[in-house]
Design a protein around this motif. Structure first.
Motif, mmCIF file in Angstrom:
data_model
loop_
_atom_site.group_PDB
_atom_site.id
_atom_site.type_symbol
_atom_site.label_atom_id
_atom_site.label_comp_id
_atom_site.label_asym_id
_atom_site.label_seq_id
_atom_site.Cartn_x
_atom_site.Cartn_y
_atom_site.Cartn_z
ATOM 1 N N UNK A 34 29.189 50.579 39.203
ATOM 2 C CA UNK A 34 29.912 51.423 40.152
ATOM 3 C C UNK A 34 30.808 50.536 41.002
ATOM 4 N N UNK A 35 32.130 50.642 40.783
ATOM 5 C CA UNK A 35 33.088 49.777 41.484
ATOM 6 C C UNK A 35 33.911 50.558 42.495
ATOM 7 N N UNK A 36 33.998 50.038 43.706
ATOM 8 C CA UNK A 36 34.884 50.596 44.727
ATOM 9 C C UNK A 36 35.204 49.496 45.729
ATOM 10 N N UNK A 57 24.523 49.239 38.905
ATOM 11 C CA UNK A 57 24.971 48.046 39.635
ATOM 12 C C UNK A 57 26.144 48.416 40.524
ATOM 13 N N UNK A 58 26.012 48.182 41.810
ATOM 14 C CA UNK A 58 27.081 48.494 42.764
ATOM 15 C C UNK A 58 27.943 47.254 42.983
ATOM 16 N N UNK A 59 29.251 47.397 42.738
ATOM 17 C CA UNK A 59 30.192 46.293 42.890
ATOM 18 C C UNK A 59 31.273 46.672 43.894
ATOM 19 N N UNK A 60 31.480 45.824 44.889
ATOM 20 C CA UNK A 60 32.574 46.048 45.825
ATOM 21 C C UNK A 60 33.705 45.091 45.489
ATOM 22 N N UNK A 71 35.584 40.432 35.650
ATOM 23 C CA UNK A 71 34.123 40.301 35.771
ATOM 24 C C UNK A 71 33.450 41.664 35.629
ATOM 25 N N UNK A 72 34.041 42.681 36.260
ATOM 26 C CA UNK A 72 33.457 44.025 36.223
ATOM 27 C C UNK A 72 33.453 44.594 34.805
ATOM 28 N N UNK A 73 34.463 44.236 33.994
ATOM 29 C CA UNK A 73 34.598 44.781 32.637
ATOM 30 C C UNK A 73 33.790 44.008 31.586
ATOM 31 N N UNK A 74 33.295 42.842 31.946
ATOM 32 C CA UNK A 74 32.601 42.000 30.965
ATOM 33 C C UNK A 74 31.362 42.707 30.413
ATOM 34 N N UNK A 110 44.641 45.628 31.413
ATOM 35 C CA UNK A 110 44.679 44.227 30.978
ATOM 36 C C UNK A 110 43.274 43.624 30.947
ATOM 37 N N UNK A 111 42.474 43.952 31.970
ATOM 38 C CA UNK A 111 41.099 43.447 32.031
ATOM 39 C C UNK A 111 40.272 43.977 30.866
#
Length: 373
Positions: A34-36, A57-60, A71-74, A110-111
């Motif tokens: 979860x990215x924001x 997994x919470x990602x800011x 990193x988020x797309x890996x 692109x990522x």
């Protein structure tokens, strides 16, 4: 289909949260990221309480931060990209909207290529199709109409260009030699509990003796409940991953509506809140053509004053057109290709939203009582 993982951008938003709540019920889903940019503490807490075997997994991080996106797309199989700046009043600087909505989408694509993500779903908007004039009448629109917004305003323009970029990226080669598959969903105006737009409408009415602000009395539209809009994203993710369904979905866009009755925006607000004593404004209002020309005049004044003063009109031509047109769309193509059927009825959606509005009314009463003590 083997185990998979999903990244949801804009995960702290109205739609993003609902998508994650539904995603955790998907079979073989090993991880949701979860990215924001920033999450409210209560949102993080809600995610931590989800009863699921799927890791959440919470990602800011910023949608314009390329290393963060990589990193988020890996290790991710599917990206659901809901992150966007929504602004139809012209409050947010144009460049900010273009950066997030268009450049952010391009950086995320692109990522995905660099990280070998094979499926990409964009949350687009009905705004990319129009309406271009309040005189334009679309009552049963569909994808083959090839409608396109001609507005230069930053929100519809940036979303239109982002959608074009996503659909054009379908079929491009990933770093490992695989192929990226994409599609876009165009929801109608999304309503439901926790809608910030609906929150502002209700709070504004409570401060105005229960009178709802007039936002679109001349419109005929078919809004979509947030649970149904989220469900369409789940089905799109399934479809892009399914070798049998995938070819018919790749590079396509879909209008997402449900069985919410055709009505004006004002009538929708009233239907959702009347149980709590809120009512429509019965006072006289400007005829639509005059309302539009007033918006044009205010925009002209704003433009002329810009070198010396940043005047922000209360409404503009795009907002007047968007809020007062006959612009409704069928979900038949999504039904055929994605197997989409609304999972929440109009009556259920109305009840859930009304119950949430009830909590806002109670909170407002408590706040007012505490001030008078």
């Amino acid at each position: 289909m083997p185990g998979w993982s999903c990244l949801v951008t804009g995960a702290g938003g109205f739609l993003g949260q609902k998508i994650i709540q539904m995603l955790v019920q998907e079979k073989d889903l090993q991880e949701i990221r979860a990215l924001d940019k920033v999450f409210r503490p209560e949102t993080k807490e809600e995610f931590s309480k989800l009863q699921t075997k799927t890791k959440v997994t919470v990602l800011e991080g910023d949608i314009l931060d390329a290393p963060c996106l990589r990193r988020a797309c890996q290790g991710i199989s599917v990206v659901i990209h809901t992150a966007a700046v929504i602004d139809v009043k012209g409050v947010i600087p144009r460049q900010t909207i273009l950066d997030v909505n268009l450049k952010g989408t391009q950086k995320l694509l692109e990522a995905c290529v660099q990280a070998n993500v094979s499926s990409f779903i964009l949350t687009s908007t009905i705004d990319v199709a129009g309406p271009n004039s309040y005189k334009q009448v679309i009552l049963d629109g569909h994808e083959e109409d090839n409608l396109e917004s001609t507005w230069s305003d930053p929100y519809p323009y940036s979303k239109k260009m982002a959608e074009k970029a996503v659909l054009a990226a379908n079929g491009c080669t990933l770093r490992n030699g695989g192929t990226l598959h994409t599609c876009a969903l165009r929801p109608m105006y999304i309503y439901g509990e926790k809608s910030s737009f609906l929150y502002n409408i209700v709070i504004g009415a409570l401060k105005n003796k229960g009178v709802l602000d007039t936002t679109g009395k001349f419109s005929v539209v078919n809004p979509v409940y947030v649970g149904n809009a989220a469900w369409a994203h789940i089905l799109a993710a399934r479809g892009l991953r399914d070798p049998k369904k995938s070819p018919s979905i790749q590079g396509q866009f879909y209008y997402i509506s449900d069985d919410t009755p055709h009505q004006s925006y004002d009538d929708l607000n009233y239907a959702l809140s009347k149980e709590w004593g809120l009512r429509l404004d019965s006072s006289w209002s400007l005829p639509l053509p005059l309302f539009y020309w007033l918006a044009f005049l205010l925009e002209t004044v704003s433009f002329l004053l810009r070198p010396v003063y940043n005047y922000q009109p209360p409404f503009n031509c795009h907002l007047v057109t968007l809020s007062n047109s006959t612009f409704a769309f069928s979900y038949k193509k999504a039904q055929h290709d994605l197997g989409y059927e609304p999972c929440v009825t109009w009556e259920e959606a109305k009840q859930k939203t009304s119950e949430w509005i009830g909590t806002l009314v109670e909170q407002h009463k408590e706040t007012m009582n505490s001030k008078t003590r």
